[in-house]
Design a protein around this motif. Structure first.
Motif, PDB file in Angstrom:
ATOM      1  N   MET A 126       2.869   7.112   4.105  1.00 25.32           N
ATOM      2  CA  MET A 126       2.247   7.442   2.823  1.00 25.32           C
ATOM      3  C   MET A 126       0.831   6.887   2.832  1.00 25.32           C
ATOM      4  O   MET A 126       0.593   5.821   3.344  1.00 25.32           O
ATOM      5  CB  MET A 126       3.051   6.777   1.716  1.00 25.32           C
ATOM      6  CG  MET A 126       2.723   7.314   0.383  1.00 25.32           C
ATOM      7  SD  MET A 126       4.078   8.007  -0.534  1.00 25.32           S
ATOM      8  CE  MET A 126       5.540   7.174  -0.040  1.00 25.32           C
ATOM      9  N   GLU A 150      -2.485   8.692   7.479  1.00 24.46           N
ATOM     10  CA  GLU A 150      -3.043   7.525   6.787  1.00 24.46           C
ATOM     11  C   GLU A 150      -4.550   7.659   6.569  1.00 24.46           C
ATOM     12  O   GLU A 150      -5.131   6.965   5.738  1.00 24.46           O
ATOM     13  CB  GLU A 150      -2.750   6.240   7.579  1.00 24.46           C
ATOM     14  CG  GLU A 150      -1.275   5.955   7.822  1.00 24.46           C
ATOM     15  CD  GLU A 150      -0.532   5.483   6.581  1.00 24.46           C
ATOM     16  OE1 GLU A 150      -1.103   5.501   5.485  1.00 24.46           O
ATOM     17  OE2 GLU A 150       0.642   5.108   6.744  1.00 24.46           O
ATOM     18  N   TYR A 153       4.952  -2.394   2.127  1.00 20.73           N
ATOM     19  CA  TYR A 153       4.133  -1.183   2.267  1.00 20.73           C
ATOM     20  C   TYR A 153       2.693  -1.555   2.651  1.00 20.73           C
ATOM     21  O   TYR A 153       2.060  -2.352   1.974  1.00 20.73           O
ATOM     22  CB  TYR A 153       4.148  -0.398   0.953  1.00 20.73           C
ATOM     23  CG  TYR A 153       3.115   0.713   0.868  1.00 20.73           C
ATOM     24  CD1 TYR A 153       3.236   1.851   1.659  1.00 20.73           C
ATOM     25  CD2 TYR A 153       2.034   0.619   0.002  1.00 20.73           C
ATOM     26  CE1 TYR A 153       2.295   2.867   1.588  1.00 20.73           C
ATOM     27  CE2 TYR A 153       1.088   1.631  -0.080  1.00 20.73           C
ATOM     28  CZ  TYR A 153       1.215   2.756   0.720  1.00 20.73           C
ATOM     29  OH  TYR A 153       0.276   3.749   0.644  1.00 20.73           O
ATOM     30  N   HIS A 154       2.220  -1.008   3.763  1.00 25.68           N
ATOM     31  CA  HIS A 154       0.870  -1.268   4.271  1.00 25.68           C
ATOM     32  C   HIS A 154       0.591  -2.760   4.450  1.00 25.68           C
ATOM     33  O   HIS A 154      -0.522  -3.229   4.228  1.00 25.68           O
ATOM     34  CB  HIS A 154      -0.190  -0.606   3.379  1.00 25.68           C
ATOM     35  CG  HIS A 154      -0.267   0.876   3.606  1.00 25.68           C
ATOM     36  ND1 HIS A 154      -1.347   1.638   3.233  1.00 25.68           N
ATOM     37  CD2 HIS A 154       0.605   1.734   4.180  1.00 25.68           C
ATOM     38  CE1 HIS A 154      -1.135   2.901   3.575  1.00 25.68           C
ATOM     39  NE2 HIS A 154       0.052   2.987   4.139  1.00 25.68           N
ATOM     40  N   ASP A 182       6.761   3.088   7.552  1.00 21.74           N
ATOM     41  CA  ASP A 182       5.643   4.021   7.291  1.00 21.74           C
ATOM     42  C   ASP A 182       4.919   4.359   8.572  1.00 21.74           C
ATOM     43  O   ASP A 182       4.024   3.617   8.965  1.00 21.74           O
ATOM     44  CB  ASP A 182       4.705   3.361   6.276  1.00 21.74           C
ATOM     45  CG  ASP A 182       3.583   4.264   5.839  1.00 21.74           C
ATOM     46  OD1 ASP A 182       3.586   5.457   6.179  1.00 21.74           O
ATOM     47  OD2 ASP A 182       2.671   3.765   5.147  1.00 21.74           O
TER      48      ASP A 182
HETATM   49 ZN   LIG Z   1       1.110   4.787   4.760  1.00 22.31          ZN
END
Ligand SMILES: [Zn+2]
Length: 548
Positions: A1, A383, A497-498, A348
Protein backbone atom coordinates in the motif's frame (compact mmCIF):
# COMPACT_ATOMS: atom_id res chain seq x y z
CA UNK A 1 0.00 0.00 0.00
CA UNK A 2 1.44 3.37 -0.84
CA UNK A 3 1.52 6.72 0.87
CA UNK A 4 2.07 9.69 -1.39
CA UNK A 5 4.46 11.46 0.96
CA UNK A 6 6.66 10.22 3.75
CA UNK A 7 8.14 13.66 4.16
CA UNK A 8 7.13 14.11 7.74
CA UNK A 9 7.85 10.75 9.29
CA UNK A 10 8.73 11.12 12.90
CA UNK A 11 11.01 8.61 14.46
CA UNK A 12 10.73 7.05 17.70
CA UNK A 13 11.86 7.12 21.25
CA UNK A 14 12.57 3.75 22.83
CA UNK A 15 10.72 1.73 25.39
CA UNK A 16 10.52 -1.69 26.95
CA UNK A 17 8.12 -4.37 25.85
CA UNK A 18 8.21 -7.81 24.40
CA UNK A 19 7.52 -8.96 20.90
CA UNK A 20 5.84 -12.24 20.07
CA UNK A 21 7.51 -14.29 17.37
CA UNK A 22 6.37 -17.24 15.30
CA UNK A 23 9.42 -18.79 13.74
CA UNK A 24 9.24 -21.21 10.87
CA UNK A 25 12.24 -22.65 9.11
CA UNK A 26 12.61 -21.70 5.44
CA UNK A 27 13.99 -23.78 2.61
CA UNK A 28 11.55 -26.68 2.44
CA UNK A 29 9.98 -27.68 -0.89
CA UNK A 30 6.48 -26.28 -1.39
CA UNK A 31 3.41 -28.45 -1.81
CA UNK A 32 0.69 -27.97 -4.48
CA UNK A 33 -1.99 -26.79 -2.04
CA UNK A 34 -2.06 -23.29 -0.51
CA UNK A 35 -0.66 -23.90 2.96
CA UNK A 36 0.47 -21.75 5.87
CA UNK A 37 3.77 -23.63 5.82
CA UNK A 38 4.47 -22.81 2.15
CA UNK A 39 3.47 -19.18 2.63
CA UNK A 40 5.94 -18.97 5.49
CA UNK A 41 8.71 -20.69 3.52
CA UNK A 42 8.23 -18.30 0.61
CA UNK A 43 7.86 -15.16 2.69
CA UNK A 44 11.05 -15.77 4.66
CA UNK A 45 12.86 -15.91 1.32
CA UNK A 46 11.07 -13.00 -0.34
CA UNK A 47 11.39 -10.59 2.59
CA UNK A 48 14.93 -11.65 3.51
CA UNK A 49 17.49 -8.93 4.16
CA UNK A 50 19.31 -10.03 0.99
CA UNK A 51 16.53 -8.37 -1.04
CA UNK A 52 17.53 -5.05 0.60
CA UNK A 53 13.90 -3.92 0.91
CA UNK A 54 13.05 -4.43 -2.83
CA UNK A 55 12.92 -0.73 -3.60
CA UNK A 56 11.66 0.37 -7.02
CA UNK A 57 14.56 1.09 -9.38
CA UNK A 58 17.13 -0.88 -7.35
CA UNK A 59 18.95 -4.19 -7.52
CA UNK A 60 16.97 -5.47 -4.52
CA UNK A 61 13.68 -5.15 -6.39
CA UNK A 62 15.20 -7.03 -9.34
CA UNK A 63 16.20 -9.87 -7.01
CA UNK A 64 12.64 -10.13 -5.73
CA UNK A 65 11.31 -10.11 -9.29
CA UNK A 66 13.83 -12.80 -10.27
CA UNK A 67 12.74 -15.04 -7.38
CA UNK A 68 9.13 -14.85 -8.58
CA UNK A 69 10.09 -15.54 -12.20
CA UNK A 70 12.25 -18.51 -11.15
CA UNK A 71 9.32 -19.95 -9.22
CA UNK A 72 6.96 -19.50 -12.20
CA UNK A 73 9.44 -21.31 -14.44
CA UNK A 74 9.89 -24.10 -11.88
CA UNK A 75 6.10 -24.52 -11.65
CA UNK A 76 5.81 -24.70 -15.44
CA UNK A 77 3.68 -21.57 -15.66
CA UNK A 78 3.69 -19.80 -19.02
CA UNK A 79 5.47 -16.42 -19.34
CA UNK A 80 3.05 -13.50 -19.55
CA UNK A 81 4.93 -11.17 -21.90
CA UNK A 82 5.66 -13.17 -25.03
CA UNK A 83 8.55 -15.47 -24.15
CA UNK A 84 9.44 -13.47 -21.03
CA UNK A 85 8.19 -13.37 -17.46
CA UNK A 86 9.29 -9.73 -17.28
CA UNK A 87 7.82 -6.51 -18.51
CA UNK A 88 10.51 -3.83 -18.25
CA UNK A 89 9.09 -0.61 -16.89
CA UNK A 90 10.85 2.63 -17.86
CA UNK A 91 12.34 4.13 -14.71
CA UNK A 92 14.78 6.95 -14.10
CA UNK A 93 16.84 7.65 -11.04
CA UNK A 94 17.15 11.35 -10.22
CA UNK A 95 20.02 12.36 -7.91
CA UNK A 96 21.69 15.56 -6.90
CA UNK A 97 24.49 16.44 -9.33
CA UNK A 98 28.07 16.35 -8.08
CA UNK A 99 29.06 19.84 -7.06
CA UNK A 100 25.49 21.09 -6.67
CA UNK A 101 25.24 23.55 -3.80
CA UNK A 102 22.82 25.55 -1.73
CA UNK A 103 24.64 28.54 -0.25
CA UNK A 104 23.69 30.25 2.99
CA UNK A 105 25.77 33.21 4.21
CA UNK A 106 28.45 32.46 1.67
CA UNK A 107 28.96 28.85 2.77
CA UNK A 108 27.50 25.68 1.23
CA UNK A 109 25.02 23.59 3.23
CA UNK A 110 25.74 19.86 3.52
CA UNK A 111 23.46 17.71 1.39
CA UNK A 112 21.83 14.91 3.40
CA UNK A 113 22.37 16.41 6.87
CA UNK A 114 21.65 20.15 6.49
CA UNK A 115 19.17 19.73 3.68
CA UNK A 116 17.73 17.51 0.97
CA UNK A 117 15.81 18.57 -2.09
CA UNK A 118 12.86 17.14 -3.94
CA UNK A 119 13.93 15.41 -7.15
CA UNK A 120 12.17 16.78 -10.24
CA UNK A 121 11.09 13.96 -12.56
CA UNK A 122 12.72 15.77 -15.46
CA UNK A 123 16.01 16.01 -13.59
CA UNK A 124 15.96 19.73 -14.40
CA UNK A 125 15.66 22.57 -11.91
CA UNK A 126 13.78 25.76 -12.75
CA UNK A 127 16.43 28.50 -12.80
CA UNK A 128 16.63 30.54 -9.62
CA UNK A 129 19.45 32.58 -8.12
CA UNK A 130 19.18 34.18 -4.71
CA UNK A 131 15.95 34.13 -2.75
CA UNK A 132 14.98 35.86 0.45
CA UNK A 133 13.35 33.48 2.91
CA UNK A 134 10.13 34.48 4.63
CA UNK A 135 8.61 32.53 7.52
CA UNK A 136 5.35 31.00 6.24
CA UNK A 137 3.90 29.51 9.42
CA UNK A 138 3.24 26.11 11.03
CA UNK A 139 2.21 23.46 8.54
CA UNK A 140 0.34 21.55 11.26
CA UNK A 141 -1.91 24.57 11.94
CA UNK A 142 -3.32 25.99 8.71
CA UNK A 143 -4.62 29.10 10.52
CA UNK A 144 -1.00 30.26 10.92
CA UNK A 145 -0.05 29.89 7.24
CA UNK A 146 0.98 32.79 5.06
CA UNK A 147 -1.58 33.83 2.41
CA UNK A 148 -0.73 32.59 -1.08
CA UNK A 149 -0.30 36.07 -2.55
CA UNK A 150 2.31 36.97 0.10
CA UNK A 151 4.26 33.80 -0.76
CA UNK A 152 4.36 34.54 -4.48
CA UNK A 153 7.87 34.98 -5.85
CA UNK A 154 9.53 34.17 -2.51
CA UNK A 155 11.07 31.24 -0.64
CA UNK A 156 8.77 30.34 2.25
CA UNK A 157 9.95 28.45 5.31
CA UNK A 158 7.33 26.22 6.97
CA UNK A 159 7.77 24.70 10.44
CA UNK A 160 5.89 21.70 11.85
CA UNK A 161 4.84 21.83 15.50
CA UNK A 162 2.92 18.56 15.71
CA UNK A 163 3.25 15.52 13.44
CA UNK A 164 1.02 15.83 10.41
CA UNK A 165 -2.07 13.64 10.25
CA UNK A 166 -2.39 14.10 6.50
CA UNK A 167 -0.22 14.37 3.45
CA UNK A 168 0.46 18.14 3.17
CA UNK A 169 0.49 18.22 -0.65
CA UNK A 170 -3.04 19.58 -0.80
CA UNK A 171 -2.15 22.45 1.53
CA UNK A 172 1.09 23.16 -0.32
CA UNK A 173 -0.72 23.33 -3.67
CA UNK A 174 -1.86 26.86 -2.81
CA UNK A 175 1.76 28.03 -2.98
CA UNK A 176 2.26 27.36 -6.67
CA UNK A 177 3.43 30.97 -7.01
CA UNK A 178 6.25 30.59 -4.47
CA UNK A 179 9.77 30.20 -5.88
CA UNK A 180 10.64 27.55 -3.27
CA UNK A 181 9.07 25.83 -0.27
CA UNK A 182 11.47 25.05 2.56
CA UNK A 183 10.23 22.71 5.27
CA UNK A 184 11.97 22.40 8.63
CA UNK A 185 12.34 18.71 9.50
CA UNK A 186 15.04 16.06 9.71
CA UNK A 187 16.62 15.73 6.24
CA UNK A 188 18.23 12.45 7.26
CA UNK A 189 14.88 10.61 7.16
CA UNK A 190 14.41 11.64 3.53
CA UNK A 191 15.55 9.51 0.61
CA UNK A 192 18.55 11.19 -1.03
CA UNK A 193 17.35 10.35 -4.56
CA UNK A 194 14.14 9.36 -6.32
CA UNK A 195 13.07 6.98 -9.06
CA UNK A 196 10.40 8.11 -11.49
CA UNK A 197 8.66 6.66 -14.55
CA UNK A 198 7.90 10.12 -15.93
CA UNK A 199 9.30 11.21 -19.28
CA UNK A 200 8.38 14.83 -18.53
CA UNK A 201 11.24 17.18 -19.43
CA UNK A 202 9.87 20.40 -17.88
CA UNK A 203 12.21 22.08 -15.40
CA UNK A 204 10.56 22.06 -11.98
CA UNK A 205 10.70 24.10 -8.80
CA UNK A 206 13.27 22.91 -6.29
CA UNK A 207 11.99 22.64 -2.71
CA UNK A 208 14.08 21.86 0.34
CA UNK A 209 13.75 20.05 3.62
CA UNK A 210 16.24 21.65 6.02
CA UNK A 211 17.35 20.65 9.51
CA UNK A 212 15.94 22.52 12.49
CA UNK A 213 19.35 24.14 12.98
CA UNK A 214 19.41 25.47 9.41
CA UNK A 215 15.79 26.61 9.74
CA UNK A 216 16.75 28.63 12.81
CA UNK A 217 19.64 30.21 10.88
CA UNK A 218 17.31 31.11 8.00
CA UNK A 219 15.00 33.21 10.17
CA UNK A 220 17.29 34.09 13.08
CA UNK A 221 15.71 31.90 15.78
CA UNK A 222 13.16 29.15 16.38
CA UNK A 223 10.68 29.59 13.51
CA UNK A 224 7.78 28.41 15.71
CA UNK A 225 8.39 31.41 17.95
CA UNK A 226 8.20 33.81 14.98
CA UNK A 227 5.32 35.71 13.54
CA UNK A 228 4.20 34.52 10.09
CA UNK A 229 5.66 36.83 7.47
CA UNK A 230 8.94 37.45 9.37
CA UNK A 231 11.63 38.04 6.74
CA UNK A 232 14.79 35.96 6.91
CA UNK A 233 18.13 35.53 5.15
CA UNK A 234 18.96 35.12 1.50
CA UNK A 235 19.89 31.72 0.16
CA UNK A 236 21.49 30.94 -3.15
CA UNK A 237 20.12 28.08 -5.27
CA UNK A 238 21.88 28.88 -8.51
CA UNK A 239 24.13 25.84 -8.62
CA UNK A 240 21.45 23.22 -7.87
CA UNK A 241 21.40 20.58 -10.60
CA UNK A 242 20.41 16.95 -10.93
CA UNK A 243 21.45 13.87 -12.82
CA UNK A 244 18.89 11.54 -14.38
CA UNK A 245 19.80 8.02 -15.42
CA UNK A 246 18.00 4.83 -16.38
CA UNK A 247 17.08 2.54 -13.45
CA UNK A 248 16.06 -1.14 -13.56
CA UNK A 249 12.38 -1.96 -12.90
CA UNK A 250 10.23 -4.93 -13.90
CA UNK A 251 6.72 -6.24 -13.61
CA UNK A 252 6.60 -10.06 -13.46
CA UNK A 253 3.82 -11.76 -15.41
CA UNK A 254 2.66 -15.36 -15.70
CA UNK A 255 -0.30 -16.88 -17.52
CA UNK A 256 -2.27 -20.09 -16.99
CA UNK A 257 -4.35 -20.69 -20.14
CA UNK A 258 -8.04 -21.42 -19.58
CA UNK A 259 -9.55 -24.85 -20.17
CA UNK A 260 -12.27 -23.69 -22.61
CA UNK A 261 -10.96 -22.78 -26.10
CA UNK A 262 -13.93 -20.42 -26.62
CA UNK A 263 -13.21 -18.46 -23.41
CA UNK A 264 -9.42 -18.80 -23.25
CA UNK A 265 -9.03 -15.37 -24.86
CA UNK A 266 -10.51 -13.75 -21.75
CA UNK A 267 -8.52 -13.28 -18.54
CA UNK A 268 -9.07 -13.04 -14.83
CA UNK A 269 -6.18 -10.87 -13.57
CA UNK A 270 -4.62 -11.34 -10.14
CA UNK A 271 -2.24 -8.79 -8.68
CA UNK A 272 0.21 -7.93 -5.92
CA UNK A 273 3.27 -5.67 -5.79
CA UNK A 274 6.85 -6.88 -5.81
CA UNK A 275 8.49 -3.66 -4.51
CA UNK A 276 8.85 -2.07 -1.08
CA UNK A 277 10.77 0.81 0.54
CA UNK A 278 14.42 -0.25 0.52
CA UNK A 279 16.78 1.10 3.15
CA UNK A 280 16.40 3.57 5.98
CA UNK A 281 18.80 6.31 4.91
CA UNK A 282 19.00 7.91 8.35
CA UNK A 283 20.82 4.77 9.51
CA UNK A 284 19.83 1.77 11.61
CA UNK A 285 17.56 1.56 14.63
CA UNK A 286 17.38 -1.11 17.31
CA UNK A 287 14.68 -3.41 15.95
CA UNK A 288 13.32 -4.68 19.26
CA UNK A 289 13.13 -1.23 20.79
CA UNK A 290 11.36 0.14 17.74
CA UNK A 291 8.92 -2.76 17.74
CA UNK A 292 8.18 -2.26 21.44
CA UNK A 293 7.65 1.44 20.83
CA UNK A 294 5.31 0.71 17.92
CA UNK A 295 3.26 -1.66 20.06
CA UNK A 296 2.83 1.03 22.72
CA UNK A 297 2.07 3.72 20.16
CA UNK A 298 -0.52 1.46 18.54
CA UNK A 299 -2.27 0.94 21.88
CA UNK A 300 -2.49 4.68 22.42
CA UNK A 301 -3.88 5.38 18.94
CA UNK A 302 -6.32 2.47 19.20
CA UNK A 303 -7.59 3.69 22.58
CA UNK A 304 -8.00 7.23 21.28
CA UNK A 305 -9.76 6.34 18.01
CA UNK A 306 -12.15 3.94 19.71
CA UNK A 307 -12.97 6.42 22.46
CA UNK A 308 -14.02 8.90 19.76
CA UNK A 309 -15.17 6.95 16.69
CA UNK A 310 -14.65 8.64 13.36
CA UNK A 311 -11.47 10.47 14.40
CA UNK A 312 -8.35 9.84 12.36
CA UNK A 313 -5.59 7.63 13.82
CA UNK A 314 -2.43 9.22 12.49
CA UNK A 315 0.73 9.87 14.47
CA UNK A 316 1.12 10.48 18.16
CA UNK A 317 0.88 13.93 19.68
CA UNK A 318 3.88 15.27 21.53
CA UNK A 319 2.17 14.52 24.87
CA UNK A 320 1.37 10.97 23.80
CA UNK A 321 4.96 10.42 22.69
CA UNK A 322 6.14 11.70 26.05
CA UNK A 323 3.93 9.17 27.83
CA UNK A 324 5.89 6.24 26.36
CA UNK A 325 8.81 5.45 28.60
CA UNK A 326 12.24 4.24 27.75
CA UNK A 327 13.61 1.09 29.30
CA UNK A 328 16.06 -0.25 26.79
CA UNK A 329 18.18 -1.96 29.44
CA UNK A 330 15.51 -4.42 30.49
CA UNK A 331 14.68 -5.10 26.83
CA UNK A 332 18.30 -5.89 26.14
CA UNK A 333 18.48 -8.32 29.04
CA UNK A 334 16.20 -10.51 26.87
CA UNK A 335 18.57 -10.33 23.91
CA UNK A 336 21.21 -7.96 22.58
CA UNK A 337 20.27 -5.03 20.36
CA UNK A 338 19.76 -5.96 16.70
CA UNK A 339 20.52 -2.99 14.48
CA UNK A 340 18.11 -2.85 11.56
CA UNK A 341 18.01 -0.59 8.53
CA UNK A 342 16.11 -2.69 5.95
CA UNK A 343 12.43 -2.23 5.24
CA UNK A 344 11.66 -5.91 4.59
CA UNK A 345 8.01 -5.37 3.69
CA UNK A 346 6.93 -8.85 4.78
CA UNK A 347 3.28 -7.85 4.87
CA UNK A 348 3.61 -4.96 2.37
CA UNK A 349 3.49 -6.61 -0.06
CA UNK A 350 5.52 -9.75 0.51
CA UNK A 351 2.29 -11.33 1.73
CA UNK A 352 0.37 -10.60 -1.48
CA UNK A 353 3.35 -11.55 -3.65
CA UNK A 354 3.90 -14.97 -2.10
CA UNK A 355 0.16 -15.48 -1.67
CA UNK A 356 -0.14 -15.11 -5.43
CA UNK A 357 2.68 -17.59 -6.02
CA UNK A 358 0.83 -20.10 -3.86
CA UNK A 359 -2.39 -19.46 -5.82
CA UNK A 360 -0.54 -19.90 -9.13
CA UNK A 361 1.06 -23.10 -7.86
CA UNK A 362 -2.31 -24.46 -6.70
CA UNK A 363 -3.87 -23.85 -10.12
CA UNK A 364 -0.87 -25.18 -12.04
CA UNK A 365 -0.56 -28.39 -10.01
CA UNK A 366 -4.16 -29.28 -9.17
CA UNK A 367 -5.50 -29.73 -12.70
CA UNK A 368 -8.54 -27.64 -11.70
CA UNK A 369 -8.28 -24.56 -13.86
CA UNK A 370 -11.07 -22.21 -14.93
CA UNK A 371 -12.48 -21.90 -18.44
CA UNK A 372 -11.01 -18.42 -18.79
CA UNK A 373 -7.26 -17.80 -18.61
CA UNK A 374 -5.55 -16.42 -15.51
CA UNK A 375 -2.96 -13.65 -15.72
CA UNK A 376 -0.81 -13.05 -12.63
CA UNK A 377 0.94 -9.68 -12.45
CA UNK A 378 3.47 -8.79 -9.74
CA UNK A 379 3.69 -5.02 -10.20
CA UNK A 380 6.76 -2.95 -9.46
CA UNK A 381 6.78 0.68 -8.29
CA UNK A 382 3.58 0.48 -6.27
CA UNK A 383 5.21 2.29 -3.36
CA UNK A 384 6.46 4.99 -5.76
CA UNK A 385 2.87 5.78 -6.74
CA UNK A 386 1.31 2.75 -8.50
CA UNK A 387 3.83 3.09 -11.34
CA UNK A 388 4.16 -0.53 -12.46
CA UNK A 389 0.41 -1.14 -12.52
CA UNK A 390 -0.09 2.15 -14.38
CA UNK A 391 2.45 1.01 -16.96
CA UNK A 392 0.94 -2.47 -17.29
CA UNK A 393 -2.61 -1.19 -17.72
CA UNK A 394 -1.43 1.41 -20.26
CA UNK A 395 0.65 -1.24 -22.04
CA UNK A 396 -1.05 -4.56 -21.25
CA UNK A 397 0.52 -7.77 -22.56
CA UNK A 398 -2.95 -9.18 -23.32
CA UNK A 399 -5.74 -7.05 -24.83
CA UNK A 400 -7.05 -4.77 -22.09
CA UNK A 401 -10.66 -5.52 -23.03
CA UNK A 402 -10.02 -9.22 -22.51
CA UNK A 403 -9.44 -8.72 -18.75
CA UNK A 404 -12.82 -9.43 -17.14
CA UNK A 405 -11.83 -8.62 -13.54
CA UNK A 406 -8.79 -7.92 -11.36
CA UNK A 407 -8.28 -9.29 -7.85
CA UNK A 408 -5.61 -7.39 -5.91
CA UNK A 409 -3.82 -8.48 -2.73
CA UNK A 410 -1.77 -5.93 -0.80
CA UNK A 411 -1.00 -6.68 2.86
CA UNK A 412 -2.90 -9.90 3.61
CA UNK A 413 -0.87 -11.27 6.52
CA UNK A 414 -1.98 -9.34 9.60
CA UNK A 415 -5.41 -8.14 10.78
CA UNK A 416 -5.41 -9.91 14.16
CA UNK A 417 -6.74 -8.61 17.47
CA UNK A 418 -3.17 -7.66 18.46
CA UNK A 419 -3.06 -5.23 15.51
CA UNK A 420 -6.31 -3.39 16.12
CA UNK A 421 -9.61 -3.48 17.97
CA UNK A 422 -12.03 -5.54 15.87
CA UNK A 423 -9.28 -7.61 14.26
CA UNK A 424 -9.27 -11.40 14.57
CA UNK A 425 -8.33 -14.64 12.83
CA UNK A 426 -10.95 -14.24 10.07
CA UNK A 427 -10.82 -10.45 9.63
CA UNK A 428 -10.59 -9.12 6.05
CA UNK A 429 -11.10 -5.68 4.55
CA UNK A 430 -12.82 -5.70 1.19
CA UNK A 431 -12.53 -2.58 -0.93
CA UNK A 432 -14.00 -1.67 -4.30
CA UNK A 433 -15.71 -5.00 -4.98
CA UNK A 434 -19.02 -3.36 -6.01
CA UNK A 435 -17.70 -0.07 -7.37
CA UNK A 436 -17.99 -1.21 -10.99
CA UNK A 437 -19.81 -4.50 -10.75
CA UNK A 438 -22.45 -5.45 -8.21
CA UNK A 439 -22.13 -8.99 -9.49
CA UNK A 440 -18.42 -9.21 -8.63
CA UNK A 441 -19.14 -8.07 -5.07
CA UNK A 442 -21.90 -10.67 -4.79
CA UNK A 443 -19.61 -13.40 -6.12
CA UNK A 444 -16.90 -12.63 -3.54
CA UNK A 445 -19.51 -12.96 -0.78
CA UNK A 446 -21.03 -16.15 -2.18
CA UNK A 447 -17.62 -17.80 -2.58
CA UNK A 448 -16.67 -16.75 0.94
CA UNK A 449 -19.85 -18.33 2.37
CA UNK A 450 -18.86 -21.63 0.76
CA UNK A 451 -15.43 -21.69 2.48
CA UNK A 452 -14.96 -24.10 5.43
CA UNK A 453 -14.07 -21.08 7.61
CA UNK A 454 -15.56 -17.96 5.99
CA UNK A 455 -13.76 -14.67 6.48
CA UNK A 456 -15.47 -11.72 8.17
CA UNK A 457 -15.61 -8.81 5.73
CA UNK A 458 -15.09 -5.23 6.86
CA UNK A 459 -16.37 -2.81 4.22
CA UNK A 460 -15.72 0.31 6.33
CA UNK A 461 -12.69 1.33 4.25
CA UNK A 462 -14.76 1.13 1.06
CA UNK A 463 -17.01 4.02 2.12
CA UNK A 464 -17.23 6.95 -0.26
CA UNK A 465 -14.92 9.73 0.88
CA UNK A 466 -13.17 7.59 3.52
CA UNK A 467 -10.13 9.65 4.65
CA UNK A 468 -7.65 6.76 4.29
CA UNK A 469 -8.49 6.61 0.54
CA UNK A 470 -7.61 2.91 0.42
CA UNK A 471 -9.50 2.49 -2.88
CA UNK A 472 -6.96 4.86 -4.47
CA UNK A 473 -3.87 3.48 -2.73
CA UNK A 474 -3.04 0.19 -4.38
CA UNK A 475 -2.65 -1.27 -7.87
CA UNK A 476 -6.28 -2.32 -8.44
CA UNK A 477 -7.22 1.31 -9.09
CA UNK A 478 -5.11 1.37 -12.26
CA UNK A 479 -7.38 -1.42 -13.63
CA UNK A 480 -10.58 0.15 -12.32
CA UNK A 481 -9.83 3.44 -14.11
CA UNK A 482 -10.22 1.49 -17.38
CA UNK A 483 -13.56 0.10 -16.28
CA UNK A 484 -12.23 -3.34 -15.25
CA UNK A 485 -14.16 -4.55 -12.17
CA UNK A 486 -11.81 -5.06 -9.22
CA UNK A 487 -11.86 -6.47 -5.72
CA UNK A 488 -9.15 -5.44 -3.27
CA UNK A 489 -8.32 -7.84 -0.43
CA UNK A 490 -6.31 -6.60 2.57
CA UNK A 491 -6.05 -7.38 6.25
CA UNK A 492 -5.39 -3.66 6.77
CA UNK A 493 -2.90 -1.12 8.05
CA UNK A 494 -1.12 -1.87 11.33
CA UNK A 495 1.65 -0.81 13.72
CA UNK A 496 4.43 -2.14 11.48
CA UNK A 497 3.10 -0.54 8.27
CA UNK A 498 6.05 1.12 6.48
CA UNK A 499 8.29 0.43 9.49
CA UNK A 500 11.57 -1.45 9.78
CA UNK A 501 9.56 -3.94 11.84
CA UNK A 502 7.36 -5.25 8.97
CA UNK A 503 9.05 -8.67 9.16
CA UNK A 504 7.97 -12.26 8.54
CA UNK A 505 7.99 -13.33 12.21
CA UNK A 506 5.00 -11.06 12.86
CA UNK A 507 2.81 -12.56 10.11
CA UNK A 508 -0.21 -14.77 10.84
CA UNK A 509 0.27 -17.46 8.20
CA UNK A 510 -2.98 -19.29 8.83
CA UNK A 511 -4.90 -16.03 8.42
CA UNK A 512 -2.99 -15.35 5.22
CA UNK A 513 -3.74 -18.83 3.92
CA UNK A 514 -7.48 -18.23 4.30
CA UNK A 515 -7.24 -14.99 2.32
CA UNK A 516 -5.16 -16.56 -0.47
CA UNK A 517 -7.56 -19.52 -0.66
CA UNK A 518 -10.52 -17.14 -0.96
CA UNK A 519 -8.85 -15.21 -3.79
CA UNK A 520 -8.04 -18.51 -5.54
CA UNK A 521 -11.64 -19.61 -5.25
CA UNK A 522 -13.02 -16.25 -6.44
CA UNK A 523 -10.71 -16.39 -9.48
CA UNK A 524 -11.97 -19.90 -10.23
CA UNK A 525 -15.62 -18.83 -9.95
CA UNK A 526 -15.19 -15.68 -12.09
CA UNK A 527 -13.13 -17.65 -14.60
CA UNK A 528 -15.86 -20.28 -14.96
CA UNK A 529 -18.87 -17.95 -15.37
CA UNK A 530 -20.83 -18.39 -18.59
CA UNK A 531 -20.68 -14.61 -19.05
CA UNK A 532 -18.27 -11.77 -18.19
CA UNK A 533 -18.98 -10.23 -14.78
CA UNK A 534 -21.49 -7.51 -15.48
CA UNK A 535 -20.34 -3.88 -15.25
CA UNK A 536 -23.42 -1.99 -14.01
CA UNK A 537 -21.79 1.13 -12.56
CA UNK A 538 -20.28 4.15 -14.31
CA UNK A 539 -16.65 3.84 -15.44
CA UNK A 540 -14.18 6.47 -14.25
CA UNK A 541 -12.11 8.69 -16.55
CA UNK A 542 -8.87 6.72 -17.09
CA UNK A 543 -6.88 10.00 -17.06
CA UNK A 544 -8.79 11.58 -14.16
CA UNK A 545 -7.87 11.61 -10.47
CA UNK A 546 -9.05 8.69 -8.34
CA UNK A 547 -12.13 9.42 -6.24
CA UNK A 548 -12.63 7.30 -3.11
ZN1 LIG B 1 3.28 0.14 1.16
Amino acid sequence: MYISSKTHAVVAALTMGCATAMQTSPGEPTSPAITARDLSTRLYIFSDDSMIGRQFGTEGNLKGAQYIANELARLGIQPGNGASYFQDVPAYKVSIAPGAQVILDGAPLAFGTDYVTNFPASGRAAPVDSLQVVYGGDLSDTTTLIPADQAAGRAILLAIRTPLQRNPNQILARYSGARAIITANDPRVMRPWAVTMSTDTTPARVNLVVSLAVAARLVGGDPLAMRTGTPGRWIRFSSIAFTRSQAPARNVIGIIPGSDPSLRGEYVALGAHNDHLGLRFAGPLDHDSLRAYNIMANRIVEARTHATPGTPGGGLTTAERGSIHVNVDSLHRIRPARQDSIYNGADDDGSGSVGMLEIAEAFAKSGTIPRRSLIFVWHTGEEAGLLGSRYFTDNPTVPRDSIVAQLNMDMIGRGGAFDFVGGGPTYLQLVGSRRLSTELGDIVEAVNRSEPIPLTFDYAFDANGHPERIYCRSDHYEYARYGIPIAFFTTGLHMDYHQLTDEPQYIDYEHMRKVAQLVHDVALRVGNLDHRVLVDKPKPDPRGACVQ
